[in-house]
Design an enzyme around this catalytic site. Structure first.
Site, mmCIF file in Angstrom:
data_model
loop_
_atom_site.group_PDB
_atom_site.id
_atom_site.type_symbol
_atom_site.label_atom_id
_atom_site.label_comp_id
_atom_site.label_asym_id
_atom_site.label_seq_id
_atom_site.Cartn_x
_atom_site.Cartn_y
_atom_site.Cartn_z
ATOM 1 N N ASP A 10 -79.775 30.029 35.373
ATOM 2 C CA ASP A 10 -78.961 29.108 34.757
ATOM 3 C C ASP A 10 -77.912 30.034 33.879
ATOM 4 O O ASP A 10 -77.932 30.347 32.844
ATOM 5 C CB ASP A 10 -79.835 28.112 33.638
ATOM 6 C CG ASP A 10 -80.437 27.360 34.457
ATOM 7 O OD1 ASP A 10 -80.021 26.805 35.673
ATOM 8 O OD2 ASP A 10 -81.845 26.853 34.009
ATOM 9 N N LYS A 32 -82.594 29.512 42.266
ATOM 10 C CA LYS A 32 -82.035 28.152 42.146
ATOM 11 C C LYS A 32 -80.814 28.088 41.465
ATOM 12 O O LYS A 32 -80.533 28.806 40.346
ATOM 13 C CB LYS A 32 -83.015 27.243 40.985
ATOM 14 C CG LYS A 32 -82.632 25.793 40.977
ATOM 15 C CD LYS A 32 -83.672 24.868 40.232
ATOM 16 C CE LYS A 32 -83.174 25.039 38.577
ATOM 17 N NZ LYS A 32 -82.262 24.237 38.143
ATOM 18 N N ASP A 59 -79.637 22.965 43.420
ATOM 19 C CA ASP A 59 -80.250 21.736 42.482
ATOM 20 C C ASP A 59 -78.880 20.953 41.876
ATOM 21 O O ASP A 59 -78.310 21.246 40.664
ATOM 22 C CB ASP A 59 -80.941 22.376 41.389
ATOM 23 C CG ASP A 59 -81.455 21.451 40.133
ATOM 24 O OD1 ASP A 59 -81.424 20.242 40.596
ATOM 25 O OD2 ASP A 59 -81.933 21.967 39.257
ATOM 26 N N LYS A 61 -78.654 17.323 42.214
ATOM 27 C CA LYS A 61 -79.268 16.106 41.993
ATOM 28 C C LYS A 61 -78.208 14.715 42.256
ATOM 29 O O LYS A 61 -77.635 14.045 41.235
ATOM 30 C CB LYS A 61 -79.407 16.111 40.498
ATOM 31 C CG LYS A 61 -80.504 17.055 40.006
ATOM 32 C CD LYS A 61 -80.916 16.806 38.547
ATOM 33 C CE LYS A 61 -82.063 17.580 38.259
ATOM 34 N NZ LYS A 61 -81.647 19.035 37.979
ATOM 35 N N ASP A 64 -75.372 8.452 43.959
ATOM 36 C CA ASP A 64 -74.073 7.779 44.399
ATOM 37 C C ASP A 64 -74.355 6.531 45.418
ATOM 38 O O ASP A 64 -75.432 6.470 45.757
ATOM 39 C CB ASP A 64 -72.921 8.716 44.558
ATOM 40 C CG ASP A 64 -71.640 8.156 44.105
ATOM 41 O OD1 ASP A 64 -71.408 7.135 44.410
ATOM 42 O OD2 ASP A 64 -70.788 8.986 43.829
ATOM 43 N N ILE A 65 -73.157 6.029 45.820
ATOM 44 C CA ILE A 65 -73.571 5.326 46.994
ATOM 45 C C ILE A 65 -74.008 5.875 48.236
ATOM 46 O O ILE A 65 -73.506 7.064 48.484
ATOM 47 C CB ILE A 65 -72.182 4.113 47.078
ATOM 48 C CG1 ILE A 65 -71.200 4.989 47.619
ATOM 49 C CG2 ILE A 65 -71.903 3.311 46.032
ATOM 50 C CD1 ILE A 65 -69.815 4.307 48.050
ATOM 51 N N THR A 119 -88.032 14.916 33.330
ATOM 52 C CA THR A 119 -89.017 15.219 32.440
ATOM 53 C C THR A 119 -88.456 15.040 31.137
ATOM 54 O O THR A 119 -89.210 14.943 30.009
ATOM 55 C CB THR A 119 -89.740 16.488 32.575
ATOM 56 O OG1 THR A 119 -88.607 17.605 32.826
ATOM 57 C CG2 THR A 119 -90.536 16.551 33.892
ATOM 58 N N GLN A 190 -89.120 22.796 26.276
ATOM 59 C CA GLN A 190 -89.831 22.033 27.357
ATOM 60 C C GLN A 190 -91.044 21.470 26.539
ATOM 61 O O GLN A 190 -91.300 22.194 25.642
ATOM 62 C CB GLN A 190 -90.326 23.025 28.456
ATOM 63 C CG GLN A 190 -89.282 23.662 29.349
ATOM 64 C CD GLN A 190 -88.787 22.590 30.482
ATOM 65 O OE1 GLN A 190 -89.151 21.601 30.252
ATOM 66 N NE2 GLN A 190 -88.207 23.134 31.371
ATOM 67 N N GLY A 210 -87.245 29.643 34.446
ATOM 68 C CA GLY A 210 -86.041 29.906 34.140
ATOM 69 C C GLY A 210 -86.253 31.147 32.944
ATOM 70 O O GLY A 210 -86.249 32.296 33.532
ATOM 71 N N ARG A 211 -86.075 30.462 31.761
ATOM 72 C CA ARG A 211 -86.079 31.509 30.723
ATOM 73 C C ARG A 211 -86.994 32.635 30.628
ATOM 74 O O ARG A 211 -86.970 33.844 30.113
ATOM 75 C CB ARG A 211 -85.798 30.751 29.248
ATOM 76 C CG ARG A 211 -84.506 30.179 29.135
ATOM 77 C CD ARG A 211 -84.263 29.025 28.383
ATOM 78 N NE ARG A 211 -84.936 27.937 28.685
ATOM 79 C CZ ARG A 211 -85.006 26.690 28.118
ATOM 80 N NH1 ARG A 211 -84.545 26.617 26.781
ATOM 81 N NH2 ARG A 211 -85.708 25.745 28.595
HETATM 82 O O1 C5P Z 1 -85.642 27.911 31.240
HETATM 83 P P1 C5P Z 1 -86.847 26.916 32.030
HETATM 84 O O2 C5P Z 1 -88.012 27.592 32.484
HETATM 85 O O3 C5P Z 1 -86.887 25.813 31.137
HETATM 86 O O4 C5P Z 1 -85.927 26.319 33.253
HETATM 87 C C1 C5P Z 1 -86.255 25.483 33.907
HETATM 88 C C2 C5P Z 1 -85.216 24.779 35.009
HETATM 89 O O5 C5P Z 1 -85.873 23.761 35.481
HETATM 90 C C3 C5P Z 1 -83.759 24.418 34.509
HETATM 91 O O6 C5P Z 1 -82.994 24.877 35.380
HETATM 92 C C4 C5P Z 1 -84.058 23.010 34.248
HETATM 93 O O7 C5P Z 1 -82.824 22.618 34.531
HETATM 94 C C5 C5P Z 1 -84.808 22.570 35.503
HETATM 95 N N1 C5P Z 1 -85.481 21.453 35.185
HETATM 96 C C6 C5P Z 1 -86.503 20.978 34.261
HETATM 97 N N2 C5P Z 1 -87.030 19.851 34.447
HETATM 98 C C7 C5P Z 1 -86.614 18.840 35.364
HETATM 99 C C8 C5P Z 1 -85.948 19.123 36.248
HETATM 100 C C9 C5P Z 1 -85.439 20.582 36.276
HETATM 101 O O8 C5P Z 1 -86.569 21.905 33.595
HETATM 102 N N3 C5P Z 1 -87.229 17.820 35.412
#
Ligand code: C5P
Length: 232
Positions: A10, A32, A59, A61, A64-65, A119, A190, A210-211
């Site tokens: 990201d 990703k 990713d 997502k 659309d039609i 989520t 999260q 991610g982080r």
């Molecule tokens: O930094 P972190 O570990 O929270 O990143 C999680 C990644 O998963 C991010 O790219 C976030 O957009 C993605 N994601 C999420 N929950 C979802 C779908 C995707 O956290 N339901």
């Protein structure tokens, strides 16, 4: 199903992305690419990361039609990514159209997975904003089942839902789970999180991290810790 750790890159530029990936000398983690990086850099970022030898989950997502999703998936399939996704809320007809568009003339295609309910959506916002009054767990399983019936390979879901998705849709239906944190780490924004080891135990096929990796003092060590907990 081979378990793997997918790093959520990201970042808002190619420069930052490559500065990060350059730390992984000799290793080619599954990466990703989400909306932020894709909208900043366009298809060239996908081609460049692919050229470096990484597997890619694109990713974006789509929702659309059916005709628009089919034609967009046909364009994305030419980028030769390994996995991509859409919103199951777009209906079965949209998901079937997506599979058609994504399938190349030789019959191959990237894995296609569905987002069920984000989520970030909870029972209250689903009821008030979307006027869906069923329990959220039931909605998630229903959308997962629709995705399976439409020929998709799996869903993105919370690690807490992965076991139930496998019970409903079968073991070979893939679960890709974000919301992963180390036991001794920061959970940030999260809410419902699991450690890589817990995600493994509950049966996630891929974790998206991610982080905990991108913001770590030593990202390579953090990645290796995820792999050791989740894959080994
Ligand atoms: O930094 P972190 O570990 O929270 O990143 C999680 C990644 O998963 C991010 O790219 C976030 O957009 C993605 N994601 C999420 N929950 C979802 C779908 C995707 O956290 N339901």
């Amino acid at each position: 199903m081979g378990k793997d750790v997918i790093i959520a890159c990201d970042f808002d530029s190619a420069e930052k992305t490559f500065a990060f990936l350059d730390k992984f000398t000799g290793k080619k983690p599954f990466v990703k690419i989400g909306m932020e990086l894709y909208y900043a850099e366009g298809p060239s970022i996908v081609k460049e990361i692919k050229k470096r030898g990484h597997k890619i989950f694109l990713d974006l997502k789509l929702h659309d039609i059916p005709n628009t999703v089919k034609k967009s998936m046909a364009v994305l399939s030419r980028l030769d990514v390994d996995m991509t996704n859409l919103h199951a809320a777009g209906t079965k007809r949209m998901m079937e159209a997506a599979i058609e568009g994504l399938t190349r003339p030789d019959g191959t295609r990237p894995m296609l997975i569905a987002v069920t309910q984000l989520t970030s959506t909870d029972q209250e916002s689903m009821e008030n904003d979307l006027l869906i009054h069923e329990p959220i767990d039931k909605v998630v399983m229903h959308y997962a089942h629709n995705a399976m019936e439409s020929g998709l390979d799996g869903v993105v879901c919370s690690p807490l839902e992965a076991g139930k998705v496998h019970d409903t849709c079968g073991k070979s239906f893939v679960t890709v789970t974000p919301g992963v944190r180390f036991a001794d780490g920061d959970i940030g924004d999260q809410k419902r999180v699991m450690t890589p080891a817990e995600a493994k135990k509950i049966g996630s096929d891929y974790i998206v991290v991610g982080r905990p990796i991108t913001a770590a003092a030593d990202p390579v060590a953090a990645y290796e810790r995820c792999v050791a907990e989740f894959c080994e």
